[in-house]
Design an enzyme around this catalytic site. Sequence first.
Site, mmCIF file in Angstrom:
data_model
loop_
_atom_site.group_PDB
_atom_site.id
_atom_site.type_symbol
_atom_site.label_atom_id
_atom_site.label_comp_id
_atom_site.label_asym_id
_atom_site.label_seq_id
_atom_site.Cartn_x
_atom_site.Cartn_y
_atom_site.Cartn_z
ATOM 1 N N THR A 128 10.054 -8.502 -3.692
ATOM 2 C CA THR A 128 11.230 -8.677 -4.550
ATOM 3 C C THR A 128 11.214 -7.647 -5.685
ATOM 4 O O THR A 128 12.245 -7.281 -6.214
ATOM 5 C CB THR A 128 11.263 -10.118 -5.136
ATOM 6 O OG1 THR A 128 9.954 -10.446 -5.583
ATOM 7 C CG2 THR A 128 11.700 -11.135 -4.112
ATOM 8 N N SER B 111 -0.926 -9.545 -5.596
ATOM 9 C CA SER B 111 0.430 -9.006 -5.737
ATOM 10 C C SER B 111 1.530 -9.932 -5.221
ATOM 11 O O SER B 111 2.433 -9.489 -4.493
ATOM 12 C CB SER B 111 0.532 -7.642 -5.049
ATOM 13 O OG SER B 111 -0.308 -6.714 -5.665
ATOM 14 N N ASN C 170 10.082 -4.538 -5.326
ATOM 15 C CA ASN C 170 10.239 -3.168 -4.812
ATOM 16 C C ASN C 170 11.646 -2.594 -5.021
ATOM 17 O O ASN C 170 11.846 -1.383 -4.943
ATOM 18 C CB ASN C 170 9.866 -3.082 -3.322
ATOM 19 C CG ASN C 170 8.378 -3.181 -3.060
ATOM 20 O OD1 ASN C 170 7.941 -3.590 -1.992
ATOM 21 N ND2 ASN C 170 7.561 -2.788 -4.044
ATOM 22 N N ASP D 296 -0.754 -1.298 1.575
ATOM 23 C CA ASP D 296 -0.612 -0.507 0.349
ATOM 24 C C ASP D 296 -1.189 0.899 0.518
ATOM 25 O O ASP D 296 -2.163 1.095 1.256
ATOM 26 C CB ASP D 296 -1.338 -1.240 -0.791
ATOM 27 C CG ASP D 296 -0.825 -0.785 -2.155
ATOM 28 O OD1 ASP D 296 0.209 -0.099 -2.218
ATOM 29 O OD2 ASP D 296 -1.477 -1.121 -3.158
ATOM 30 N N ARG E 152 0.739 7.157 -2.071
ATOM 31 C CA ARG E 152 -0.376 8.066 -2.377
ATOM 32 C C ARG E 152 -0.748 8.923 -1.169
ATOM 33 O O ARG E 152 -1.084 10.088 -1.282
ATOM 34 C CB ARG E 152 -1.605 7.251 -2.833
ATOM 35 C CG ARG E 152 -1.529 6.878 -4.298
ATOM 36 C CD ARG E 152 -2.546 5.843 -4.632
ATOM 37 N NE ARG E 152 -2.175 4.539 -4.104
ATOM 38 C CZ ARG E 152 -3.005 3.526 -3.955
ATOM 39 N NH1 ARG E 152 -4.277 3.660 -4.259
ATOM 40 N NH2 ARG E 152 -2.582 2.370 -3.505
HETATM 41 C C1 FPP Z 1 3.179 -0.069 -0.396
HETATM 42 O O1 FPP Z 1 2.755 1.274 -0.569
HETATM 43 C C2 FPP Z 1 4.123 -0.108 0.688
HETATM 44 C C3 FPP Z 1 5.424 -0.499 0.565
HETATM 45 C C4 FPP Z 1 6.028 -0.936 -0.699
HETATM 46 C C5 FPP Z 1 6.341 -0.448 1.708
HETATM 47 C C6 FPP Z 1 5.685 -0.732 3.013
HETATM 48 C C7 FPP Z 1 6.665 -0.497 4.057
HETATM 49 C C8 FPP Z 1 6.366 -0.013 5.264
HETATM 50 C C9 FPP Z 1 5.013 0.303 5.745
HETATM 51 C C10 FPP Z 1 7.449 0.122 6.232
HETATM 52 C C11 FPP Z 1 7.555 -1.208 6.898
HETATM 53 C C12 FPP Z 1 8.358 -1.120 8.028
HETATM 54 C C13 FPP Z 1 8.395 -2.046 8.953
HETATM 55 C C14 FPP Z 1 9.164 -1.727 10.119
HETATM 56 C C15 FPP Z 1 7.692 -3.345 8.857
HETATM 57 P P1 FPP Z 1 3.071 2.001 -1.935
HETATM 58 O O2 FPP Z 1 4.351 2.732 -1.791
HETATM 59 O O3 FPP Z 1 3.046 1.014 -3.058
HETATM 60 O O4 FPP Z 1 1.890 3.007 -2.019
HETATM 61 P P2 FPP Z 1 1.163 3.512 -3.321
HETATM 62 O O5 FPP Z 1 0.358 2.346 -3.840
HETATM 63 O O6 FPP Z 1 0.303 4.615 -2.810
HETATM 64 O O7 FPP Z 1 2.202 3.973 -4.279
#
Ligand code: FPP
Length: 235
Positions: free
Chosen positions: A63, A191, A65, A17, A21
């Site tokens: 699911t 989560s 996202n 996560d 940000r």
């Molecule tokens: C959560 O951060 C992250 C995700 C929803 C996506 C994670 C995906 C990757 C790291 C790419 C994965 C790729 C492979 C090849 C496995 P957020 O977007 O919710 O961050 P935030 O809390 O700062 O908004």
Amino acid sequence: MSVKIDERLKHIAFIMDGNGRWAQKRGMPRYYGHKYGAKKFREILEYCLDIGVLVTTVYAFSTENWTRPKKEVDAIMKILDSYLDECYDKKDGYDVHYRFVGDMSLFDGYEGGESIIRRMNELDSLTFSKTRTINIAVNYGGRDEIVNAVNRLISEGYSKVTKDDLASHMYTAPYPDPDLIIRTGGDLRVSNFLLWQCAYSEFYFTSTLWPDLTTEEVDKAIEEFYSRKRRYGGV
Ligand code: FPP
């Protein structure tokens, strides 16, 4: 490499996560954070393999996202798509069984989804005999996984089930439950991740944003894991 792994730590899972940000802090769009998040994922997976972790699981796409802006969903799918190509190139001589855990049927309605599902399934079977495993949770939801397990048991004719029956129908079966779950990004919650499997997992929460996670901090989490006494409800 500084930590030593033993049989108490077979499986580490990560809630990656903080990508959005991380990008926003740099004045960049959120998908830029996912690009760096994917880079970090590769580094952390390599590290887990180096130190001898048998199973690594990452939460790449839930699911829920799908409700994100289309541009962001498309960017994550593009990252996944090119990662699949990379896995094909790398698979020979690389001791990793690639598994993609989640509800693959939901990819059906997504443009290019069919090719993603086909390659995920193919990579799984092509790397089946390797000794280490990476579970990449895509289109994953813990409650969905439990419901899916129950429905599979019903369709197999069960009218009454045991914990072992349920466990063996989880997406992560037959692998052991995660010993340690590391969540970056500062939130102190599960989560909908590995709800069944996390019953006795140890958690390590950090405010570090996923793209900033270092192998030193993974060591710190592992050291903390070893300092805890796992009682499994006993004394
Ligand atoms: C959560 O951060 C992250 C995700 C929803 C996506 C994670 C995906 C990757 C790291 C790419 C994965 C790729 C492979 C090849 C496995 P957020 O977007 O919710 O961050 P935030 O809390 O700062 O908004």
